[in-house]
Design a protein around this motif. Structure first.
Motif, mmCIF file in Angstrom:
data_model
loop_
_atom_site.group_PDB
_atom_site.id
_atom_site.type_symbol
_atom_site.label_atom_id
_atom_site.label_comp_id
_atom_site.label_asym_id
_atom_site.label_seq_id
_atom_site.Cartn_x
_atom_site.Cartn_y
_atom_site.Cartn_z
ATOM 1 N N ALA A 139 24.439 62.077 2.406
ATOM 2 C CA ALA A 139 23.410 62.948 2.972
ATOM 3 C C ALA A 139 22.011 62.411 2.722
ATOM 4 N N VAL A 140 21.890 61.413 1.834
ATOM 5 C CA VAL A 140 20.619 60.743 1.582
ATOM 6 C C VAL A 140 20.490 59.497 2.460
ATOM 7 N N ALA A 182 16.588 63.245 -6.147
ATOM 8 C CA ALA A 182 17.927 62.951 -5.630
ATOM 9 C C ALA A 182 18.610 64.186 -5.064
ATOM 10 N N GLY A 183 18.189 65.371 -5.478
ATOM 11 C CA GLY A 183 18.762 66.612 -4.961
ATOM 12 C C GLY A 183 17.832 67.399 -4.071
ATOM 13 N N PHE A 184 16.692 66.797 -3.754
ATOM 14 C CA PHE A 184 15.644 67.476 -2.991
ATOM 15 C C PHE A 184 15.891 67.260 -1.495
ATOM 16 N N LEU A 185 16.932 67.923 -0.980
ATOM 17 C CA LEU A 185 17.357 67.751 0.405
ATOM 18 C C LEU A 185 17.403 69.079 1.140
ATOM 19 N N GLU A 186 17.164 69.048 2.443
ATOM 20 C CA GLU A 186 17.250 70.252 3.260
ATOM 21 C C GLU A 186 18.636 70.898 3.213
ATOM 22 N N PRO A 187 19.741 70.108 3.292
ATOM 23 C CA PRO A 187 21.056 70.753 3.237
ATOM 24 C C PRO A 187 21.280 71.561 1.958
ATOM 25 N N ILE A 203 19.893 68.906 -13.485
ATOM 26 C CA ILE A 203 21.104 68.461 -12.796
ATOM 27 C C ILE A 203 20.899 67.060 -12.250
ATOM 28 N N ALA A 204 21.821 66.159 -12.567
ATOM 29 C CA ALA A 204 21.833 64.811 -12.006
ATOM 30 C C ALA A 204 23.250 64.516 -11.525
ATOM 31 N N ALA A 239 28.091 68.574 -5.476
ATOM 32 C CA ALA A 239 28.310 69.082 -6.835
ATOM 33 C C ALA A 239 27.137 69.937 -7.304
ATOM 34 N N SER A 240 25.921 69.527 -6.974
ATOM 35 C CA SER A 240 24.739 70.303 -7.372
ATOM 36 C C SER A 240 24.780 71.695 -6.756
ATOM 37 N N ILE A 241 25.150 71.760 -5.492
ATOM 38 C CA ILE A 241 25.269 73.056 -4.818
ATOM 39 C C ILE A 241 26.341 73.904 -5.498
#
Length: 388
Positions: free
Chosen positions: A46-47, A258-263, A229-230, A235-237
């Motif tokens: 997704a990245v 790394a987790g800063f995504l729209e999804p 969270i890394a 997994a973060s979700i």
């Protein structure tokens, strides 16, 4: 006569060898080959996937207008699926067989670090990798150029913000035991100590972990009120959703860029509402009405028929940065002239919402950290912290 023929053949071979040495690798009269090793099928697809699309959007625009000093840009990508053995195959193919001039947007901290020696030996610049690890910039920085603040600084600023604004004082971490995860864990521990907070506990995970009930319950019992969270995107979700299912609501979860995504923000049912992010750039959708983001969003969606994302924006701006350096290098392109071109960059990036500049001594293009929080299906910017 036979001896003369042999001497002529040897002379011709010598001439070809000298010419090959003089020619810049990956550069011809009409082409510049740029490589990228990505995760197009693994936990960070997704990245990488939108980043590649964003880069190709910009490169195609440049090529349609005659390229750079008459040369077309050929962006060649390989998929490693976030696996080191596959990454090794991909780097070797692009560098040794395809003879690329430079690498752009390589994804993954361990993957970049493991193959940096190969890039350095072959004289291949590594520009805008999709990792914010501190280790990606050695001292001196040599041929690596990073565009944003580090994971370490992002997490440090995020923890300090949550302590000051929300009164949080007990820090914990959930992470992959990789260079990426370890940096965030180290920042969590050291920032807690520097601020006089408690670092209570931590859990490590495999990339394919899906059940986090035990880990979340353990950290809750440790009375953590900040959990960094890394992990992978899915997994973060799942971690945030698991905490809500267990009724754990007196805790702030924090991801890095790394987790800063729209999804992550758009998960149905508000699963990730309340999640905090610390990143080196501003959210694209939060600025969708501004001129530069609006133009990019329109161009991306016209080309691909799907919403533009923050990492598509990163791909686009990284390609733009590459082209700016290539233009500054001039028509006689060499690695040395390209490095000089990178060192000449000093500009406000209206799309990213930050200032970018490089010098021979400093290859980290920007230092700002932006704190955001998920709400109503998108990231809301809460604070901008200057790294100057």
């Amino acid at each position: 006569m036979k001896k003369l023929t042999t001497l002529m053949a040897a002379a011709a071979a010598t001439t070809l060898a000298v010419g090959a040495q003089a020619q810049t690798r990956g550069v011809t009269d009409d082409e510049i080959r740029i490589g990228g090793v990505h995760d197009l099928s693994g936990v960070f697809a997704a990245v990488s996937t939108p980043a590649v699309s964003g880069a190709n959007l910009y490169f195609d625009m440049v090529n349609e207008n005659g390229g750079v000093h008459g040369r077309m840009i050929n962006y060649m990508t390989e998929d490693h699926g976030y696996q080191l053995p596959r990454a090794t195959q991909a780097y070797n193919k692009l560098i040794e067989r395809d003879q690329v001039f430079a690498m752009l947007l390589n994804l993954g901290t361990p993957h970049n670090l493991a193959h940096y020696p190969l890039m350095e030996r072959r004289g291949v610049p590594n520009v805008a990798p999709l990792t914010a690890a501190r280790a990606i910039l050695p001292d001196p920085p040599l041929m690596n150029f990073s565009s944003f603040s580090s994971y370490y600084d992002q997490i440090a600023q995020g923890i300090e913000y949550l302590h000051n604004e929300n009164g949080r004082d007990t820090v914990c971490a959930m992470y992959l035991p990789t260079d990426f995860g370890e940096e965030i864990a180290i920042s969590s521990r050291e920032t807690a100590e520097a601020l006089g907070l408690t670092f209570a506990d931590e859990t490590t995970h495999r990339p394919d972990d899906q059940d986090f009930v035990g880990s979340v319950s353990r950290l809750r019992a440790a009375e953590c009120d900040i959990v960094t969270i890394a992990l992978g995107v899915r997994a973060s979700i799942t971690v945030v959703g698991t905490a809500k299912q267990l009724g754990w609501d007196d805790v702030d979860f924090l991801v890095s860029s790394a987790g800063f995504l729209e999804p992550v923000a758009m998960v149905p049912g508000g699963v990730t509402d309340g999640l905090y992010g610390a990143s080196g750039w501003q959210d694209l959708r939060a600025r969708a009405t501004e001129e530069a983001p609006a133009a990019f969003i329109a161009a991306y969606e016209e080309r691909y028929g799907q919403p533009a994302s923050g990492f598509a924006m990163l791909g686009y701006t990284a390609a733009q940065q590459m082209v700016m350096a290539l233009e500054a290098a001039g028509p006689d392109l060499t690695v040395e002239s390209f490095m000089d071109g990178m060192h000449s960059l000093d500009y406000d990036d209206a799309l990213l919402g930050t200032h970018v500049n490089f010098t021979p001594e400093d290859h980290q293009g920007a230092n700002d950290v932006f704190i955001s929080q998920v709400g109503d299906g998108h990231w809301n910017t809460l604070a901008a912290i200057s790294g100057e």
